[in-house]
Design an enzyme around this catalytic site. Structure first.
Site, PDB file in Angstrom:
ATOM      1  N   ARG A 233     -39.557 -24.491 -29.900  1.00  0.00           N
ATOM      2  CA  ARG A 233     -39.606 -25.037 -28.550  1.00  0.00           C
ATOM      3  C   ARG A 233     -41.059 -25.243 -28.143  1.00  0.00           C
ATOM      4  O   ARG A 233     -41.920 -24.412 -28.418  1.00  0.00           O
ATOM      5  CB  ARG A 233     -38.908 -24.093 -27.559  1.00  0.00           C
ATOM      6  CG  ARG A 233     -37.405 -23.981 -27.777  1.00  0.00           C
ATOM      7  CD  ARG A 233     -36.686 -25.300 -27.435  1.00  0.00           C
ATOM      8  NE  ARG A 233     -35.262 -25.269 -27.785  1.00  0.00           N
ATOM      9  CZ  ARG A 233     -34.758 -25.791 -28.898  1.00  0.00           C
ATOM     10  NH1 ARG A 233     -35.555 -26.373 -29.773  1.00  0.00           N
ATOM     11  NH2 ARG A 233     -33.463 -25.734 -29.130  1.00  0.00           N
ATOM     12  N   HIS A 281     -39.676 -34.656 -32.389  1.00  0.00           N
ATOM     13  CA  HIS A 281     -38.403 -33.936 -32.245  1.00  0.00           C
ATOM     14  C   HIS A 281     -37.342 -34.502 -33.199  1.00  0.00           C
ATOM     15  O   HIS A 281     -36.214 -34.835 -32.810  1.00  0.00           O
ATOM     16  CB  HIS A 281     -37.898 -34.003 -30.802  1.00  0.00           C
ATOM     17  CG  HIS A 281     -37.082 -32.794 -30.420  1.00  0.00           C
ATOM     18  ND1 HIS A 281     -37.158 -32.210 -29.178  1.00  0.00           N
ATOM     19  CD2 HIS A 281     -36.177 -32.063 -31.133  1.00  0.00           C
ATOM     20  CE1 HIS A 281     -36.322 -31.168 -29.129  1.00  0.00           C
ATOM     21  NE2 HIS A 281     -35.730 -31.072 -30.311  1.00  0.00           N
TER      22      HIS A 281
END
Length: 318
Positions: A233, A281
């Site tokens: 994250r 991502h």
């Protein structure tokens, strides 16, 4: 109370790829009544009649804010941060995507380890400059990798790397014995183990305990030859601390898949930080086929009142 197994069940699918998810679900569980969309206004009209929701957390969080909620929600993401906002309810069962990302994440990590070890980007730069680069690379064997986050994904990555002869260290919420890791320590030992690592890989979820842990002090403890990979994250990393570490030569490089704000805004220092690669991502995308199989398996558990695979503890945040 869950509906009896022989009662038609309405399932709401809220997903960008809702057509594919709906087709796969109708194929695997034709007895279900499925409504699928990626438009909030359409989902609002159907949500109250669907006790089970399947979809992406950001879209379903917006739906929860409309005052409706499911009996059970299956996330199509491993990360469920949008659903943990303080203004959202937690009196329903929530399960996140687990056991479907290990292979693709392991391939992502191994690809970047090999690229770094074999100096692929330096070779490309040399070719562009028409400069012969015949430096001998070193093997992954004997290198130390620290995997921070030893859950389902982290353990899969470790098992994938084990045959390459790497020394495997791990960080978890508390110490534990977990082969093939040589050692799994608690989060408080991250700085000392990071100092040993040739490869520092973050796979932690987003919790209050995992934010801003990669700061200036931690990067200063790393080997100047170490590669940092963040596929967990973005909020785990203090952005400017990472940029400064790269500028000052405290790290050999960084591979960043996740950022605090996505898409990364123009002008952010990551765009032109030295030896930093952005991968947008893309490390471990959800495979709808595997996710739908997970959902169908969990549906049986939900009907039976059993614990779900990947069931979220709202107090822990995962």
């Amino acid at each position: 109370m869950n509906p009896p197994a022989d009662t038609p069940l309405r399932v709401l699918i809220a997903e960008g790829e809702h057509r594919r998810y709906a087709a796969l679900l109708r194929e695997q569980a034709p007895e279900l009544e499925v409504f699928a969309s990626d438009q909030l206004i359409d989902l609002q009209h159907q949500a109250s009649t669907c006790p089970v929701w399947l979809g992406q957390p950001d879209l379903l969080a917006a739906l929860l804010r409309q005052g409706v909620r499911p009996h059970w929600l299956q996330s199509t993401w491993a990360g469920i941060t949008p659903l943990l906002a303080a203004d959202l309810p937690s009196d329903y069962r929530l399960s996140r995507a687990v056991s479907i990302f290990g292979q693709v994440m392991a391939e992502y990590v191994l690809g970047h380890l090999l690229a770094h070890q074999r100096q692929l980007f330096a070779r490309l730069a040399a070719q562009v400059e028409q400069r012969w680069d015949n430096r001998a690379p070193q093997s992954l064997a004997g290198r130390t990798v620290l995997i921070v986050g030893t859950g389902d994904i982290g353990l899969s990555v470790a098992r994938f790397l084990a045959p390459f002869g790497m020394q495997l260290l791990g960080i978890a919420s508390s110490p534990r014995h977990l082969p093939p890791f040589r050692q799994v320590a608690g989060l408080d030992e991250l700085p000392s183990l990071a100092a040993e690592a040739d490869y520092l890989i973050n796979l932690l979820p987003d919790t209050s305990a995992t934010r801003d842990i990669y700061d200036a002090e931690l990067f200063a403890a790393c080997k100047p030859s170490a590669l940092f990979i963040n596929a967990g994250r973005g909020v785990a990393v203090v952005d400017q601390a990472l940029v400064s570490a790269l500028q000052q030569g405290q790290l050999a490089g960084a591979v960043i898949d996740v950022c605090r704000v996505e898409p990364l805004p123009a002008g952010h220092p990551f765009w032109d930080a030295p030896r930093l690669l952005l991968t947008g991502h893309s490390a471990a995308p959800t495979d709808p086929r595997l996710l739908v199989q997970l959902f169908v398996d969990n549906l049986q558990r939900w009907r039976a009142g059993e614990a779900l695979v990947g069931q979220v503890d709202f107090t822990r945040g995962y």
